[in-house]
Design a protein around this motif. Structure first.
Motif, mmCIF file in Angstrom:
data_model
loop_
_atom_site.group_PDB
_atom_site.id
_atom_site.type_symbol
_atom_site.label_atom_id
_atom_site.label_comp_id
_atom_site.label_asym_id
_atom_site.label_seq_id
_atom_site.Cartn_x
_atom_site.Cartn_y
_atom_site.Cartn_z
ATOM 1 N N ASP A 130 42.646 50.252 58.513
ATOM 2 C CA ASP A 130 43.819 50.158 59.711
ATOM 3 C C ASP A 130 44.980 51.077 58.116
ATOM 4 O OD1 ASP A 130 42.453 48.801 60.929
ATOM 5 O OD2 ASP A 130 43.537 46.363 60.474
ATOM 6 N N PHE A 131 44.918 50.770 57.008
ATOM 7 C CA PHE A 131 45.996 51.473 57.165
ATOM 8 C C PHE A 131 46.121 52.654 56.746
ATOM 9 C CE2 PHE A 131 47.498 54.084 53.280
ATOM 10 C CZ PHE A 131 49.271 54.027 53.077
ATOM 11 N N LEU A 132 44.777 53.623 56.997
ATOM 12 C CA LEU A 132 44.645 54.971 56.816
ATOM 13 C C LEU A 132 44.239 55.550 57.773
ATOM 14 C CD1 LEU A 132 42.191 55.068 53.790
ATOM 15 C CD2 LEU A 132 43.871 55.736 54.253
ATOM 16 N N GLY A 133 44.601 54.929 59.378
ATOM 17 C CA GLY A 133 44.094 55.006 60.850
ATOM 18 C C GLY A 133 42.625 55.300 60.777
ATOM 19 N N TRP A 134 41.300 55.287 60.123
ATOM 20 C CA TRP A 134 40.037 55.792 60.091
ATOM 21 C C TRP A 134 39.694 54.700 60.784
ATOM 22 C CZ3 TRP A 134 38.740 57.496 54.491
ATOM 23 C CH2 TRP A 134 39.613 58.485 54.467
ATOM 24 N N GLU A 135 38.464 54.868 61.444
ATOM 25 C CA GLU A 135 37.937 53.606 62.353
ATOM 26 C C GLU A 135 37.124 53.661 61.378
ATOM 27 O OE1 GLU A 135 36.143 55.081 66.549
ATOM 28 O OE2 GLU A 135 38.199 55.676 66.927
ATOM 29 N N ASN A 136 35.551 54.482 60.759
ATOM 30 C CA ASN A 136 34.905 54.478 59.210
ATOM 31 C C ASN A 136 35.403 55.099 58.689
ATOM 32 O OD1 ASN A 136 32.883 52.995 61.567
ATOM 33 N ND2 ASN A 136 32.788 54.913 62.544
ATOM 34 N N PRO A 137 35.474 54.732 58.029
ATOM 35 C CA PRO A 137 34.846 54.957 56.075
ATOM 36 C C PRO A 137 34.731 56.594 55.990
ATOM 37 C CG PRO A 137 33.913 53.593 55.537
ATOM 38 C CD PRO A 137 33.989 53.512 56.941
ATOM 39 N N GLU A 138 35.601 57.767 55.921
ATOM 40 C CA GLU A 138 34.873 59.428 55.385
ATOM 41 C C GLU A 138 35.565 59.629 53.671
ATOM 42 O OE1 GLU A 138 37.828 60.793 57.596
ATOM 43 O OE2 GLU A 138 37.677 59.585 59.401
ATOM 44 N N GLU A 139 34.068 59.805 53.462
ATOM 45 C CA GLU A 139 33.986 59.843 52.012
ATOM 46 C C GLU A 139 34.404 60.803 51.240
ATOM 47 O OE1 GLU A 139 34.140 58.060 49.131
ATOM 48 O OE2 GLU A 139 32.481 57.181 49.853
ATOM 49 N N GLU A 140 34.351 61.590 52.512
ATOM 50 C CA GLU A 140 34.532 63.017 52.045
ATOM 51 C C GLU A 140 36.392 63.616 51.885
ATOM 52 O OE1 GLU A 140 33.373 63.040 56.379
ATOM 53 O OE2 GLU A 140 32.329 62.451 54.589
ATOM 54 N N SER A 141 36.668 62.487 52.628
ATOM 55 C CA SER A 141 38.522 62.982 52.467
ATOM 56 C C SER A 141 38.802 61.812 51.583
ATOM 57 C CB SER A 141 38.403 62.269 54.372
ATOM 58 O OG SER A 141 38.074 63.512 55.091
ATOM 59 N N PHE A 142 38.115 60.612 51.361
ATOM 60 C CA PHE A 142 38.956 60.112 50.167
ATOM 61 C C PHE A 142 39.205 60.556 49.095
ATOM 62 C CE2 PHE A 142 39.135 56.154 47.423
ATOM 63 C CZ PHE A 142 39.658 55.268 48.391
ATOM 64 N N ALA A 143 40.259 60.497 48.280
ATOM 65 C CA ALA A 143 41.256 60.911 47.310
ATOM 66 C C ALA A 143 40.534 62.792 46.750
ATOM 67 C CB ALA A 143 39.789 60.279 45.684
ATOM 68 N N PRO A 144 41.200 62.463 48.000
ATOM 69 C CA PRO A 144 40.863 64.392 47.718
ATOM 70 C C PRO A 144 41.787 65.223 46.155
ATOM 71 C CG PRO A 144 42.559 63.895 50.192
ATOM 72 C CD PRO A 144 42.043 63.017 49.079
ATOM 73 N N ASP A 145 43.631 64.033 46.053
ATOM 74 C CA ASP A 145 43.736 64.572 45.245
ATOM 75 C C ASP A 145 45.006 62.943 44.374
ATOM 76 O OD1 ASP A 145 45.556 65.617 42.948
ATOM 77 O OD2 ASP A 145 47.227 66.551 44.139
ATOM 78 N N VAL A 146 45.323 62.952 43.585
ATOM 79 C CA VAL A 146 45.688 62.212 42.957
ATOM 80 C C VAL A 146 47.363 62.454 42.555
ATOM 81 C CG1 VAL A 146 45.405 59.894 40.788
ATOM 82 C CG2 VAL A 146 43.406 61.165 41.510
ATOM 83 N N ARG A 147 48.233 60.884 43.086
ATOM 84 C CA ARG A 147 49.479 61.510 42.663
ATOM 85 C C ARG A 147 49.985 60.341 41.668
ATOM 86 N NH1 ARG A 147 52.414 60.216 48.243
ATOM 87 N NH2 ARG A 147 53.691 60.189 46.709
#
Length: 366
Positions: A130-147
């Motif tokens: 809900d926070f990310l606005g995703w319907e399903n997990p998108e593993e390839e788009s998760f954690a592209p960077d660390v702030r």
């Protein structure tokens, strides 16, 4: 600057306090409050867990681990000191440790966190999606960077200097100052992001994006020039010319000695330009000009042998001088299908230039 209470008669400064004097603790107070009110830091974040330290051979723990709306992991490091200590070094270690985290692992961590604070663990995935606005997990788009977000009562010069240096190198690290005040027994907190200044952040982001584009262009330009020189040198080998055994590089020129110290025969290329030249630089401006003048005195003879006019450039703003022929066919950004024609013209020009200047160089007596 201090905070003021404005009355009808005056601005009344509020009394500065410190977390130490107020007996405010990092974990039991600041961290406990921020884990459910992370928006106080002025960023759109969602807390995954606190006191995260699930890695081998280390007892270090991240105060708060969050994600932002772009699915970046966010390491939040807290201090109640007035200089921040060495929190930037700790945060960099933590960022590297979590950089390979997957969505599934983050979901497990968040489920454990929810369970510890008395909330339904089975809602971890739904809340994250809900926070990310995703319907399903998108593993390839998760954690592209660390702030990294550093939070402290104040920050010392050593720390802020390090943070600015890291930001110049595209590390997304920022400093948020929590400055406590007392007002009639009430504890007030002035929250300010001091690096980068919010009003300057968008401009700095634009500058970083421009630099990234420019860097890619520079890399591309270097690759193209290297390839151009490799193919020119291969042609020079077949024709057994002076540059046949030079090592290709990424610069805009390819140099070989003329046999006279400080005088070199150079190929030069630009985006759409190419040239050959004798470059005169023996380290002394007067000597360079003297050699140029001696050759210039033989201009008619040299150009007659070369078969065309040359550019005689004393380069008044530089120490060196140059005698040059411009190739009219193009440069390294010309279509590769045209490179053979361009390179052949450059080698033809160089052969003629060497022959035309040979008597003049021999007559220099150096």
């Amino acid at each position: 600057m201090p905070l003021y209470e404005m009355t009808s008669d005056a601005f009344l400064p509020l009394a500065r306090a410190s977390f130490a004097n107020l007996k405010v603790r990092e974990r039991d107070d600041l961290q406990r409050l921020l884990r459910t009110q992370i928006d106080v830091l002025g960023d759109d974040l969602y807390v995954l867990t606190e006191e995260f330290g699930d890695w081998d051979e280390s007892r270090r723990r991240i105060d708060l681990l969050a994600i932002d709306t772009l699915a970046n992991l966010v390491v939040v490091e807290l201090k109640r000191t007035n200089d921040g200590g060495h929190m930037e070094l700790q945060a960099i270690r933590y960022a590297s440790m979590v950089s390979a985290m997957t969505f599934d692992r983050a979901e497990q961590i968040h489920a454990n966190f929810l369970s510890r604070i008395g909330q339904p663990a089975d809602e971890a995935r739904t809340r994250m999606l809900d926070f990310l606005g995703w319907e399903n997990p998108e593993e390839e788009s998760f954690a592209p960077d660390v702030r990294i977000v550093l939070v402290s009562e104040d920050f010392g010069k050593e720390l802020t200097t390090a943070v600015l240096w890291l930001r110049e190198r595209d590390i997304d690290i920022r400093c948020v100052r929590l400055r406590p005040y007392l007002d009639a027994g009430k504890h007030l907190i002035d929250v300010q992001q001091i690096i980068p200044l919010p009003e300057a952040n968008e401009y700095q982001v634009q500058l970083r994006e421009k630099e990234q584009v420019d860097r890619k262009r520079r890399v591309g330009r270097h690759d193209e020039r290297l390839k151009f020189w490799e193919t020119l040198i291969a042609m020079a080998r077949t024709r057994q010319t002076r540059h046949a055994h030079r090592k290709p590089g990424t610069a805009g020129y390819l140099s070989a000695t003329s046999g006279v110290a400080g005088l070199s025969f150079n190929y030069a290329i630009g985006l759409q330009t190419a040239s050959t030249e004798l470059y005169i630089d023996r380290g002394n401006e007067l000597e360079n000009k003297s050699i140029f003048e001696q050759l210039l005195a033989r201009k008619d003879e040299i150009e007659a042998t070369f078969g065309a006019p040359l550019l005689w450039e004393p380069l008044e703003t530089k120490r060196a001088c140059r005698i040059k022929d411009t190739i009219e066919r193009g440069g390294y950004r010309s279509p590769e299908s045209e490179w053979t024609m361009i390179q052949s013209s450059m080698i033809d020009s160089m052969i003629k230039l060497e022959a035309a200047l040979k008597p003049g160089l021999s007559a220099l007596g150096i």
